[in-house]
Every structure is written in structure tokens, then in C-alpha cells.
Design an enzyme around this catalytic site. Sequence first.
Site, PDB file in Angstrom:
ATOM      1  N   SER A 116       0.828  -1.207   0.000  1.00 39.86           N
ATOM      2  CA  SER A 116       0.000   0.000   0.000  1.00 39.86           C
ATOM      3  C   SER A 116       0.861   1.255   0.000  1.00 39.86           C
ATOM      4  O   SER A 116       1.991   1.246   0.512  1.00 39.86           O
ATOM      5  CB  SER A 116      -0.844  -0.012   1.276  1.00 39.86           C
ATOM      6  OG  SER A 116      -1.421   1.242   1.513  1.00 39.86           O
ATOM      7  N   TYR A 140      -1.426   0.006  10.232  1.00 41.47           N
ATOM      8  CA  TYR A 140      -1.706  -0.732   8.994  1.00 41.47           C
ATOM      9  C   TYR A 140      -0.513  -0.627   8.033  1.00 41.47           C
ATOM     10  O   TYR A 140      -0.011  -1.634   7.521  1.00 41.47           O
ATOM     11  CB  TYR A 140      -2.981  -0.164   8.356  1.00 41.47           C
ATOM     12  CG  TYR A 140      -3.180  -0.550   6.924  1.00 41.47           C
ATOM     13  CD1 TYR A 140      -3.610  -1.824   6.586  1.00 41.47           C
ATOM     14  CD2 TYR A 140      -2.933   0.357   5.893  1.00 41.47           C
ATOM     15  CE1 TYR A 140      -3.784  -2.186   5.258  1.00 41.47           C
ATOM     16  CE2 TYR A 140      -3.108   0.013   4.570  1.00 41.47           C
ATOM     17  CZ  TYR A 140      -3.530  -1.262   4.249  1.00 41.47           C
ATOM     18  OH  TYR A 140      -3.692  -1.609   2.941  1.00 41.47           O
ATOM     19  N   LYS A 144       2.328  -3.548   6.480  1.00 36.68           N
ATOM     20  CA  LYS A 144       2.654  -3.767   5.062  1.00 36.68           C
ATOM     21  C   LYS A 144       4.164  -3.658   4.837  1.00 36.68           C
ATOM     22  O   LYS A 144       4.765  -4.438   4.102  1.00 36.68           O
ATOM     23  CB  LYS A 144       1.905  -2.753   4.183  1.00 36.68           C
ATOM     24  CG  LYS A 144       0.400  -2.954   4.169  1.00 36.68           C
ATOM     25  CD  LYS A 144       0.022  -4.224   3.431  1.00 36.68           C
ATOM     26  CE  LYS A 144      -1.464  -4.496   3.434  1.00 36.68           C
ATOM     27  NZ  LYS A 144      -1.817  -5.793   2.837  1.00 36.68           N
TER      28      LYS A 144
HETATM   29  N1  UFG Z   1     -13.136  10.954   2.419  1.00 39.52           N
HETATM   30  C1  UFG Z   1     -14.173  11.794   2.762  1.00 39.52           C
HETATM   31  N2  UFG Z   1     -15.291  11.237   3.295  1.00 39.52           N
HETATM   32  C2  UFG Z   1     -15.440   9.907   3.522  1.00 39.52           C
HETATM   33  C3  UFG Z   1     -14.365   9.050   3.159  1.00 39.52           C
HETATM   34  C4  UFG Z   1     -13.237   9.606   2.610  1.00 39.52           C
HETATM   35  O1  UFG Z   1     -14.103  13.013   2.593  1.00 39.52           O
HETATM   36  O2  UFG Z   1     -16.474   9.479   4.043  1.00 39.52           O
HETATM   37  C5  UFG Z   1     -11.942  11.538   1.804  1.00 39.52           C
HETATM   38  C6  UFG Z   1     -10.688  11.306   2.632  1.00 39.52           C
HETATM   39  O3  UFG Z   1     -10.510  12.343   3.562  1.00 39.52           O
HETATM   40  C7  UFG Z   1      -9.604  11.318   1.544  1.00 39.52           C
HETATM   41  C8  UFG Z   1     -10.318  10.726   0.323  1.00 39.52           C
HETATM   42  O4  UFG Z   1     -11.710  10.888   0.576  1.00 39.52           O
HETATM   43  O5  UFG Z   1      -9.244  12.624   1.249  1.00 39.52           O
HETATM   44  C9  UFG Z   1     -10.027   9.261   0.116  1.00 39.52           C
HETATM   45  O6  UFG Z   1     -10.256   8.582   1.330  1.00 39.52           O
HETATM   46  P1  UFG Z   1     -10.276   6.998   1.445  1.00 39.52           P
HETATM   47  O7  UFG Z   1     -10.627   6.669   2.861  1.00 39.52           O
HETATM   48  O8  UFG Z   1     -11.121   6.416   0.369  1.00 39.52           O
HETATM   49  O9  UFG Z   1      -8.799   6.584   1.099  1.00 39.52           O
HETATM   50  P2  UFG Z   1      -7.431   7.031   1.801  1.00 39.52           P
HETATM   51  O10 UFG Z   1      -6.709   7.883   0.798  1.00 39.52           O
HETATM   52  O11 UFG Z   1      -7.598   7.570   3.140  1.00 39.52           O
HETATM   53  O12 UFG Z   1      -6.790   5.601   2.007  1.00 39.52           O
HETATM   54  C10 UFG Z   1      -6.173   4.896   0.986  1.00 39.52           C
HETATM   55  C11 UFG Z   1      -6.381   3.402   1.163  1.00 39.52           C
HETATM   56  C12 UFG Z   1      -5.656   2.904   2.407  1.00 39.52           C
HETATM   57  C13 UFG Z   1      -4.234   3.397   2.415  1.00 39.52           C
HETATM   58  C14 UFG Z   1      -4.204   4.893   2.267  1.00 39.52           C
HETATM   59  C15 UFG Z   1      -2.829   5.482   2.301  1.00 39.52           C
HETATM   60  O13 UFG Z   1      -7.742   3.076   1.287  1.00 39.52           O
HETATM   61  O14 UFG Z   1      -5.650   1.491   2.407  1.00 39.52           O
HETATM   62  O15 UFG Z   1      -4.833   5.239   1.028  1.00 39.52           O
HETATM   63  O16 UFG Z   1      -2.120   5.048   1.247  1.00 39.52           O
HETATM   64  F1  UFG Z   1      -3.653   3.081   3.579  1.00 39.52           F
END
Ligand code: UFG
Length: 316
Positions: A116, A140, A144
Site C-alpha cells: 500500500s 496498517y 505492510k
Molecule cells: N473521504 C471523505 N469522506 C469519507 C471518506 C473519505 O471526505 O467518508 C476523503 C478522505 O478524507 C480522503 C479521500 O476521501 O481525502 C479518500 O479517502 P479513502 O478513505 O477512500 O482513502 P485514503 O486515501 O484515506 O486511504 C487509501 C487506502 C488505504 C491506504 C491509504 C494510504 O484506502 O488502504 O490510502 O495510502 F492506507
Amino acid sequence: MKVMVIGGAGYIGSHVVKALLDDGAKVVVYDDLSSGHKINLFPKAEFVEGNILDYDKLKQAMEQEIDAVVYLAAKKAVGESMENPELYAENNLIGAVNILNAMSKAKVKVLVFSSSAAVYGMPEYLPVDENHPLNPINFYGFTKLEMERLMKWYDMLRGIKYTSLRYFNAAGYDKSGAIKGRDSKPQNLLPIIKEVVDGKRECLMVFGNDYDTRDGTCVRDYVHVSDLADAHVKAIKRLLEGKPSAIYNLGTENGVTVKEVIAATERVTGKTLPVRFVGRRAGDPAVLVASSRKAEQELGWKPKYTSIEEIIRTEL
Ligand code: UFG
């Protein structure tokens, strides 16, 4: 070619199984169905119901003519990993050691691992390439990174060749609709948006609109799950050809803001998405975008899905 896909009933795993079957491979799925779905299983693939913590079962399942293992089964919720590290240590670390030990005993020499972007932590420069410093900021991401380090040793000491695929934001579903299982408690942006579109949730909460980005919301690199699946097939073949172990980022190099995801969803559905802006979520970097040049050069991988709208269309 016979491949064991550990976690093959899960979100990315089921897409990997489909890509392998489409490519003519024989597939064995090893999955405990704790978060994977029975309906994601393909009748053409053999299924062994088992947990990666059950070392004997894992080893036994590997003791047939397996050419390569794809290891995806893992806990994947960043927030949960900080609240319950024991659960993540058990599943993602002890489970990982079991897989390497079982491969060592069963003499399986090729492993593709689902890593990841979380191994990098807060980006120090963009786009993030594979030489970027490794400073995970959540447990997490630490699990990894530990597996990547373990694989390096098992390569040196046991000749197990590995490819670690560092996914950025996996998104979308197989466009033929072949994969039907959905997470019951989605944590990521696109599956949450789907629940809002389907009326299962009142609105999307946007975490922060005061970031230093073009519209104040976070920028991410959304990469289609079928493109990720294709990279696994290419990685297995490359290792079976005798090439050395490697680590690749998988992203599109195309950063998209949360507001842009919302706008694209509205174009696809023709409806306004109910949205509420709330505070920032702890640990979210403002921008996270991959350089996937290495995967392009060495794996011959290039994402087919290049627009967020196309990706969203397959998600909804
Ligand atoms: N977001 C919202 N509202 C929500 C969910 C997400 O605004 O309800 C935003 C988050 O703040 C972020 C973007 O949407 O800016 C993407 O969020 P995700 O939770 O979909 O994904 P992340 O970028 O946080 O996480 C991803 C992977 C993880 C990994 C991480 C870091 O899902 O497994 O990238 O590499 F760890």
C-alpha cells in the site's frame, strides 16, 4: 500456470482471480470468508475455506503444484489498525509469516504481495516514487512495510521471488458486473458515495475543505481495481520468467480532489449528491499521487481507466 490467491473472495482478490482465469491460469482461492464474499467465488476456481492463521491448513493447501501465490488477505482499515493493533499484528504480521513459512515448506518460489501507499506515510515530494522514504504513520502501513522486509529475507535465504505492489486508492468494480460482493461497512470514498447514491446513507461527509489544494479538498490517485488485477498477472509472469524481486507503485499519476469526485458522480447519476463538509480526518495527507513509471517500464503496465468518471461508472 496454477496460482493460489489468498484472499481471493475479497474486493481486489476477486478481481485478481477473474484476471487470472481470463488469462487461462488455474486458480485456487484460499479465503476464510471473514470479509470476502461467497458470491465473489468463480466456479472455475478451486476454493479452500481457510484462515491464514491456520498454518497446517495453509501448508496443506500449498502442497499441490502451485507455481505462484498472490497474498491479499489482510485487515485494511487504517483507523481500526490504530485502535486495535493486536488484531492487525495477528492477521497482517503472523499471517504473513505463516504464508512465507508455508511457501518455504511447500517450495513455492513466486509471491505477489498486496502492499500500500501507506508504507510511505506523509509524502515528502510528489509524485511519490518507489525511492520515497518509508515512514508509515499508521499501524496498517507498518504491517505492510514489515511484510516487505520479511520478503527480502525469504528471497535471500529461501529463494522466494516476490513482487510487492503498492496500491494507491483502489476503486471501481469489474465493468461486466461479474463481481457482486460489496463491503458491508465501507470505509473508502467511492463505496461510501455508492451508499449515498443508493439511499443507504443520508449524505457524504467530506473530511476537510481547508487543505492547500486547488479546491481545498484532498487529492488522491484513484486506480481502477481491474487495472490493479492486470498488474498482478503481469507481476506473476515476470517472476516466473526468472526476473528478480521488485517493488512497484500502482497509480495513475492523476490527482483528483474529493470535490472533483463528487462532481463526476453528479455527472454520472444526473443528480445532486447530498454532501456535508466536516473537519479534517486525522492522518490524511493533503495530496497523494503515485509515480508508476517503474511499473510501466518493467512490468509493461499502464492503467486502462484514466478518468475518474469512468471509474465511478463501474462503482455505482
Ligand atoms: N473521504 C471523505 N469522506 C469519507 C471518506 C473519505 O471526505 O467518508 C476523503 C478522505 O478524507 C480522503 C479521500 O476521501 O481525502 C479518500 O479517502 P479513502 O478513505 O477512500 O482513502 P485514503 O486515501 O484515506 O486511504 C487509501 C487506502 C488505504 C491506504 C491509504 C494510504 O484506502 O488502504 O490510502 O495510502 F492506507
